[in-house]
Design an enzyme around this catalytic site. Sequence first.
Site, short mmCIF file in Angstrom:
data_model
loop_
_atom_site.label_atom_id
_atom_site.label_comp_id
_atom_site.label_asym_id
_atom_site.label_seq_id
_atom_site.Cartn_x
_atom_site.Cartn_y
_atom_site.Cartn_z
N LYS A 1 0.83 -1.21 0.00
CA LYS A 1 0.00 0.00 0.00
C LYS A 1 0.86 1.26 0.00
CE LYS A 1 -1.64 1.86 4.01
NZ LYS A 1 -1.57 3.31 4.23
N ASN A 2 1.84 1.31 0.90
CA ASN A 2 2.57 2.57 1.05
C ASN A 2 3.54 2.85 -0.09
OD1 ASN A 2 1.07 3.21 3.28
ND2 ASN A 2 2.58 2.51 4.77
N CYS B 1 -5.32 8.27 9.02
CA CYS B 1 -5.53 7.65 10.34
C CYS B 1 -5.17 8.63 11.45
CB CYS B 1 -4.65 6.40 10.48
SG CYS B 1 -5.29 4.97 9.63
N ARG C 1 0.45 14.89 13.10
CA ARG C 1 1.15 14.41 11.90
C ARG C 1 1.67 15.61 11.11
NH1 ARG C 1 -1.76 9.05 9.44
NH2 ARG C 1 0.31 8.84 8.54
N ASP D 1 3.77 0.03 12.16
CA ASP D 1 2.56 -0.48 11.50
C ASP D 1 2.27 -1.94 11.84
OD1 ASP D 1 2.27 2.01 10.42
OD2 ASP D 1 3.03 1.49 8.44
N ARG E 1 -9.03 0.23 3.57
CA ARG E 1 -8.05 1.16 2.99
C ARG E 1 -6.76 0.45 2.62
NH1 ARG E 1 -6.02 4.67 6.95
NH2 ARG E 1 -4.58 4.97 5.24
N1 EPU Z 1 7.12 13.84 11.23
C1 EPU Z 1 7.41 15.14 11.54
N2 EPU Z 1 7.49 16.04 10.51
C2 EPU Z 1 7.30 15.68 9.21
C3 EPU Z 1 7.00 14.35 8.91
C4 EPU Z 1 6.91 13.44 9.94
O1 EPU Z 1 7.60 15.49 12.70
O2 EPU Z 1 7.38 16.55 8.35
C5 EPU Z 1 7.06 12.84 12.31
C6 EPU Z 1 5.68 12.20 12.44
O3 EPU Z 1 4.84 12.95 13.26
C7 EPU Z 1 6.03 10.84 13.01
C8 EPU Z 1 7.38 10.53 12.37
O4 EPU Z 1 7.92 11.77 11.95
O5 EPU Z 1 6.21 10.96 14.39
C9 EPU Z 1 7.33 9.58 11.19
O6 EPU Z 1 6.40 10.05 10.22
P1 EPU Z 1 6.50 9.68 8.69
O7 EPU Z 1 6.58 10.95 7.92
O8 EPU Z 1 7.56 8.65 8.49
O9 EPU Z 1 5.08 9.02 8.44
P2 EPU Z 1 4.13 9.20 7.20
O10 EPU Z 1 4.92 9.35 5.96
O11 EPU Z 1 3.07 10.19 7.49
C10 EPU Z 1 4.11 6.66 6.63
C11 EPU Z 1 3.06 5.61 6.44
C12 EPU Z 1 2.48 5.23 7.79
C13 EPU Z 1 3.60 4.73 8.72
C14 EPU Z 1 4.70 5.79 8.80
C15 EPU Z 1 5.90 5.33 9.61
C16 EPU Z 1 2.21 6.17 4.26
C17 EPU Z 1 1.10 6.70 3.44
N3 EPU Z 1 2.01 6.14 5.59
O12 EPU Z 1 3.45 7.77 7.20
O13 EPU Z 1 1.60 4.17 7.53
O14 EPU Z 1 3.09 4.48 10.00
O15 EPU Z 1 5.15 6.14 7.48
O16 EPU Z 1 6.45 4.18 9.07
O17 EPU Z 1 3.24 5.76 3.75
C18 EPU Z 1 -0.19 2.72 7.91
O18 EPU Z 1 0.11 2.19 6.82
O19 EPU Z 1 -1.01 2.22 8.71
C19 EPU Z 1 0.45 3.97 8.26
C20 EPU Z 1 0.00 4.79 9.21
#
Ligand code: EPU
Length: 432
Positions: free
Chosen positions: A35-36, A130, A135, A319, A411
């Site tokens: 998915k991601n 979610c 975030r 995850d 999803r």
């Molecule tokens: N963060 C910041 N600033 C940013 C970006 C992130 O502080 O600009 C923090 C976040 O708050 C969090 C950490 O950094 O504490 C990691 O966030 P990341 O950006 O890696 O997460 P994401 O890209 O929003 C993706 C996956 C999530 C998965 C996370 C961590 C997608 C669409 N989503 O989210 O997937 O938990 O990486 O591996 O790729 C899921 O699939 O259930 C899911 C939530």
Amino acid sequence: MYSIFNLTNGGIILDKLVINGPTRLKGEVNISGAKNAAVAILPATLLINGVCTIDNMPNISDVKIYCNILEELGAKITWTGKNEIQVDTRNISCKNVPIDMTSKFRASYYLLGSLLGRCGSAEVGVPGGCKLGARPIDQHIKGFEALGAKVDVTGGKIVAKAKKLTGNHIYMDIVSVGATINVMLASVLAEGTTTIDNPAKEPHIVDVANFLNTMGADIRGAGTDVIKINGVKELKGNITYSVVPDQIEAGTFMLAAVASRGDILIKNCVAEHLDSVIAKIVEVGANVEDLGDSIHVWMNKRPSKAIIKTLPYPGFPTDLQPQMGVCLSLADGTSIINESIWESRFQYTEELNKMGAKITAQGKSAIFEGVKSLTGAPVYMTDLRAGAALIIAGISASGTTEVYNLDHIDRGYENIEEKFRKLGAKIQRVTE
Ligand code: EPU
């Protein structure tokens, strides 16, 4: 896709899963595309003016929403097989982003990187997704600004504009999957070289880089501590690509084998992507055979206690934390999980406690006093991975479990109940 038929909204319940347990899961399961990775590869197609064919595309609602968004932008999407999709981006209008759709959906932030790369401007709703705590997207914005874009967050929208994108050296203050991918998307067509220090290293980062390189990008080092992107003048279409197998789905079935004391052969996955999970389930007593492109997991006793801390890849994935939580709720002894990525990823523990688990969650830690068995109860998915955990709990528990709020699970998991049914679970989707 975010259904109004949802108890927490005070609405009407539409669908539920009814699970009769306990069942020791046994058999084989085929893992779908990630998915991601898929939700980043779809917007990456906007960087070309042509046609891409993408195979192993998971048939899940997040992918369908992305396809709808791309269609609104003028792309032509054709499903050429059950899991094969053709995206034609020859008639894109960068101005037609459907703001309401993007603001309900986390991965819509990738439109910022890809539309900045293609058109030099992008306007996207502040992304939803979610509810796992705050975030922020400051690292995405920092990356775009370093490349020369001006970014404003205003009126529920993120507006990014650049006269020209120029490569730069970007240090990520936080390891972020989304920011790493977004900077890759925005910089492949920039002038000069972009370096990302402290990037995320997840398998889907490597997959998106491989996809972009197949289209003619020059990205090196994805999956390591430094990614270098040498900007190219244009990317080419007429390519075919296959999405990497979903390591989180594979891990979900591994943990389902552990919790249900079953025996599952998990096929079409990359065992190496799950090293931390394999290490942890062996620690709690599971038997694991690493067969390269499949993993055999079997468990014939109660799991033992463990201490888990979630970390960016290659650490234990957040995850899979809720699914591991189900195993530890049934463990012999007291376990601790420390969640280091998301602030609110223990909402599922309240639901597990309704089934007889003894979990005390506070902030980013939870203590699991293992119980011998769980008992079926009505429970509510609070997010995608919480949903997977509750299904595993229902299969492992005695009696009937009814799981609500299925829009979460739809999803991210293709045909989840069918896959579990083939492993022997007594699970039915019921529409009320
Ligand atoms: N963060 C910041 N600033 C940013 C970006 C992130 O502080 O600009 C923090 C976040 O708050 C969090 C950490 O950094 O504490 C990691 O966030 P990341 O950006 O890696 O997460 P994401 O890209 O929003 C993706 C996956 C999530 C998965 C996370 C961590 C997608 C669409 N989503 O989210 O997937 O938990 O990486 O591996 O790729 C899921 O699939 O259930 C899911 C939530």
